[in-house]
Design an enzyme around this catalytic site. Sequence first.
Site: not given
Ligand code: SAH
Length: 345
Positions: A112, A334, A88, A115, A101, A108
């Site tokens: 985390c 995301c 997406e 996420c 974006c 992935c």
């Molecule tokens: N893998 C990369 C980029 C992807 S996510 C990274 O870790 O930076 C882009 C941003 O969104 C990252 O800062 C991630 O930690 C954050 N993110 C992911 N899920 C989220 C959520 N549910 N709420 C807020 N931020 C989130």
Amino acid sequence: MKKILQDLSFEELENLIFSLGEKKFRAKQLYDGLTRGKKISGINIPSELRSKLLQEYEDEPVKIIKTLTSADGTEKYLFELSDGNVIEGVLMKYNYGNTQCVSTQVGCRMGCKFCASTLGGLVRNLNSGEILCQVLTVNALHAKAAGKRAVTNIVLMGSGEPLDNYANVVAFLKNVSAEGGINISPRNVSLSTCGLVPKIYGLADEGLPVNLTISLHQTTDEGRARTMPIAKKYSIAEILKACGYYFEKTGRRYIFEYSLIADENCDAEHAEGLVKLLKGKPCHVNLIRLNEVKERDLNTVTEKQAYRFLGLLEKGGLSATLRRSMGNDIGGACGQLRANHLKNN
Ligand code: SAH
């Protein structure tokens, strides 16, 4: 899976066209058409060349199969790849331009806890052409109406960890900023990483001055490891050192993403910890309220709590902003659009 023409730089495309016994200007014609988001079958080249190419190369490597439009103008896309996988992307409209974006992987493997992109693990890396095609396709959707390039900025913040797909992401960065192509300057591209330290050093040495964004989300290694497994491998101190090197090599100030999670990372002590870590460094802190993911048991904070935390950072002397949440009405965080799609299909 067939190969992808959009993986190639202009020089590589020229070599391919030569090797097929065609004239040089056909390469330019193809490259211009692809840059405009056209399919191979939609570009006006001799039919013999077209069929030769179509035998080996995908006609449409990235196809939009769903678009959601928010009241604030934000658009969310579900893209289908030629092997049936879906990813997406989002286009956010600001007064200075449009930021897209993009995703760098299907799924992935960073794990985390907040996420949605990592819920099913890593399926596969995207090719550089598949990353580029996300931009070319969305740009083409809007460029006609705008009468010019519609995508002005890119953030590598869709699904995937860009530095876990290093070679393809670097090839993408080169191709997206190539002068004869869509030509989006690395200065208008932000690469976000959870902190793969050796790759940050590598990127600093590439000579591509992209904006480096680090997903920090905590002030201590122990705290960080609770939601981000990568924290067990690389410490915050190592990340900060790598950021310092990045600044030295590129002259670009770096950014920290800090998603506010209730009872996890947004008390006064965390604000203090952040100030201690970052004060005096050439960096900026981007706060964002957690987008709640229903598969995960983590809660967001109120707007009031978020502004209070921001106030503490500013009082401590940090440059910080609370990011406006966009497109809230069309599918949240995301990876959620993809997660829903996979559940329903
Ligand atoms: N893998 C990369 C980029 C992807 S996510 C990274 O870790 O930076 C882009 C941003 O969104 C990252 O800062 C991630 O930690 C954050 N993110 C992911 N899920 C989220 C959520 N549910 N709420 C807020 N931020 C989130």
